[in-house]
Design an enzyme around this catalytic site. Structure first.
Site, PDB file in Angstrom:
ATOM      1  N   SER A   1      -2.439 -36.525 -36.933  1.00 34.47           N
ATOM      2  CA  SER A   1      -1.640 -36.353 -38.145  1.00 34.47           C
ATOM      3  C   SER A   1      -2.557 -36.302 -39.365  1.00 34.47           C
ATOM      4  O   SER A   1      -3.488 -35.506 -39.414  1.00 34.47           O
ATOM      5  CB  SER A   1      -0.601 -37.469 -38.243  1.00 34.47           C
TER       6      SER A   1
ATOM      7  N   ARG B   2      10.888 -45.085 -45.567  1.00 34.39           N
ATOM      8  CA  ARG B   2      10.470 -45.227 -44.168  1.00 34.39           C
ATOM      9  C   ARG B   2      11.534 -44.678 -43.224  1.00 34.39           C
ATOM     10  O   ARG B   2      11.209 -44.044 -42.219  1.00 34.39           O
ATOM     11  CB  ARG B   2      10.188 -46.689 -43.850  1.00 34.39           C
TER      12      ARG B   2
ATOM     13  N   ASP C  21       7.107 -31.889 -31.409  1.00 37.60           N
ATOM     14  CA  ASP C  21       6.719 -32.262 -32.773  1.00 37.60           C
ATOM     15  C   ASP C  21       7.155 -31.159 -33.729  1.00 37.60           C
ATOM     16  O   ASP C  21       6.529 -30.107 -33.809  1.00 37.60           O
ATOM     17  CB  ASP C  21       5.201 -32.456 -32.832  1.00 37.60           C
TER      18      ASP C  21
ATOM     19  N   HIS D 294       6.718 -36.193 -33.424  1.00 39.35           N
ATOM     20  CA  HIS D 294       5.385 -36.322 -34.019  1.00 39.35           C
ATOM     21  C   HIS D 294       4.677 -37.590 -33.551  1.00 39.35           C
ATOM     22  O   HIS D 294       3.449 -37.614 -33.420  1.00 39.35           O
ATOM     23  CB  HIS D 294       5.516 -36.325 -35.543  1.00 39.35           C
ATOM     24  N   ASP D 295       5.423 -38.640 -33.295  1.00 34.77           N
ATOM     25  CA  ASP D 295       4.826 -39.901 -32.851  1.00 34.77           C
ATOM     26  C   ASP D 295       4.209 -39.822 -31.462  1.00 34.77           C
ATOM     27  O   ASP D 295       3.594 -40.793 -31.010  1.00 34.77           O
ATOM     28  CB  ASP D 295       5.876 -41.019 -32.866  1.00 34.77           C
TER      29      ASP D 295
END
Length: 385
Positions: free
Chosen positions: A160, A230, A325, A358-359
């Site tokens: 990232s 968040r 992602d 994405h994680d």
């Protein structure tokens, strides 16, 4: 120490102690300001060899820090954020590599940032801390390498925002990096990604407890704004498939309550993630990190030609993307690969089937681990490690 604790420690680099390095040489920043002095906090895993040729740098993402592996105490509930990759027998094998992980400038985990006391005022920097860029981080990391006696990294690695730092390293210091691992990254943010970051910043700055960034003086935290930021970010880190599989439309109490409190399991999960984040991260730092993401665009110095920006790189590359992602889609990674191939650079590309979003770059997905392990074995073999 319990038997379980001993097993957990045995499967990692074990207990680690962060180190803080003070720099008194002024650091000019891209924004036009200069930090007269600053601290960087970092951790190391493994041993630096006599030739100082086995050092690997880990660059963290937006909310990451220097604690990438191991445990700070036997009472820790979780290891560092990339413990699945760093340690004996893992892809970044500490039997061969000396792994360095640093908290970037502007961070809130020990490196100089908004929560640090400004020597000019005797108060925390807060919003007066200068905006830093990926280039600034790389310059500060190069100074850390100088202190460690590392003239050339065997590899610089990051996912990232960390992957963006790897790209910048390869451009700015081509002779100081032999291999580059760019994971779940992009050559610059899309307009959509910049928009997500702006909404997150507005959530923080519009919180009544933000006080124009001077909330430390009021002994408060812009809790609601940071929590919302968040929650928004977390949605973008996950894929629709993963959220459907994990939560579906399950109701927390098994029935509709016809109100605006938590009813769906996904709502409960997001609120939990938001509350937990507030307790461990600083709002001003979050603003800085998202701006660093927005500003990253190395091709802008080369007529917006990414191939030209990468023309001088000498490192061999591994670029990794994940099918699920959508924040940094595989197409963005392929832009990097094409630009490298335009210059006849040494590049390998892996697109991992994964629905974690994405994680995924943080998770021990078997195929992903195999790809990292194979590439790092090449790094070790080519370096005689």
């Amino acid at each position: 120490m319990t038997e379980l604790t001993e097993l957990l420690l045995a499967d990692s680099v074990g207990l680690v102690t962060p180190q803080i390095l003070r720099f008194d040489d002024p650091l000019p920043l891209d924004c036009g300001r200069t930090l007269a002095s600053y601290d960087l906090i970092y951790e190391t895993y493994g041993e630096l060899n006599a030739a100082r040729s086995n050092a690997v740098l880990i660059c963290h993402a937006l909310s990451g820090d220097h604690h990438a592996a191991g445990y700070h105490s036997a009472k820790d509930r979780k290891p560092g954020w990339w413990d699945s990759c760093i340690g004996p027998g893992k892809p970044f094998d500490t039997r061969h590599f000396f792994v360095v992980s640093v908290n970037n400038l502007g961070g809130c985990k020990g490196s100089t940032g908004p929560t640090t006391i400004n020597p000019a005022t005797g108060q925390p920097y807060g919003p007066d801390f200068p905006i830093v860029t990926v280039k600034d981080w790389v310059r500060s990391q190069a100074r850390l390498a100088d202190h460690l006696g590392v003239k050339q990294w065997a590899a610089v690695i990051g996912g990232s925002l960390g992957g963006m730092q790897v790209l910048q390293w390869s451009i700015d210091y081509p002779a100081r990096i032999r291999h580059a691992l760019v994971i779940a990254a992009a050559p610059k943010l899309s307009a959509q990604n910049i928009a997500f970051n702006e909404v997150a910043r507005q959530a923080i700055m519009s919180d009544p407890d933000f006080h124009a960034g001077h909330y430390y003086a009021h002994d408060v935290i812009p809790r609601r704004g940071l929590m919302l930021a968040r929650m928004l970010g977390h949605i973008t880190y996950l894929s629709d498939d993963l959220m459907r599989a994990k939560f579906g439309r399950e109701l927390r109490e098994g029935k509709l309550n016809f109100g605006f409190d938590v009813e769906f399991q996904v709502e409960s999960y997001l609120r939990y993630q938001g509350r937990a984040f507030v307790e461990r991260f600083d709002a001003n730092t979050y603003l800085l990190m998202t701006k660093a993401l927005d500003y990253f665009d190395p091709a802008s110095d080369y007529g917006h030609d990414l191939s030209a920006a990468l023309q001088g790189v000498t490192a061999s590359f591994l670029v990794v993307a994940f099918t699920g992602d959508w924040r940094f889609a595989p197409a963005r990674s392929r832009e990097i690969v094409r630009a490298l191939l335009d210059g006849d650079k040494d590049v390998s590309y892996a697109e991992i089937e994964a629905n974690e979003g994405h994680d995924a770059f943080l998770m021990p997905i078997p195929r992903y681990m195999e790809v990292l392990d194979a590439f790092m074995r090449r790094v070790a073999a080519e370096g005689g490690l």
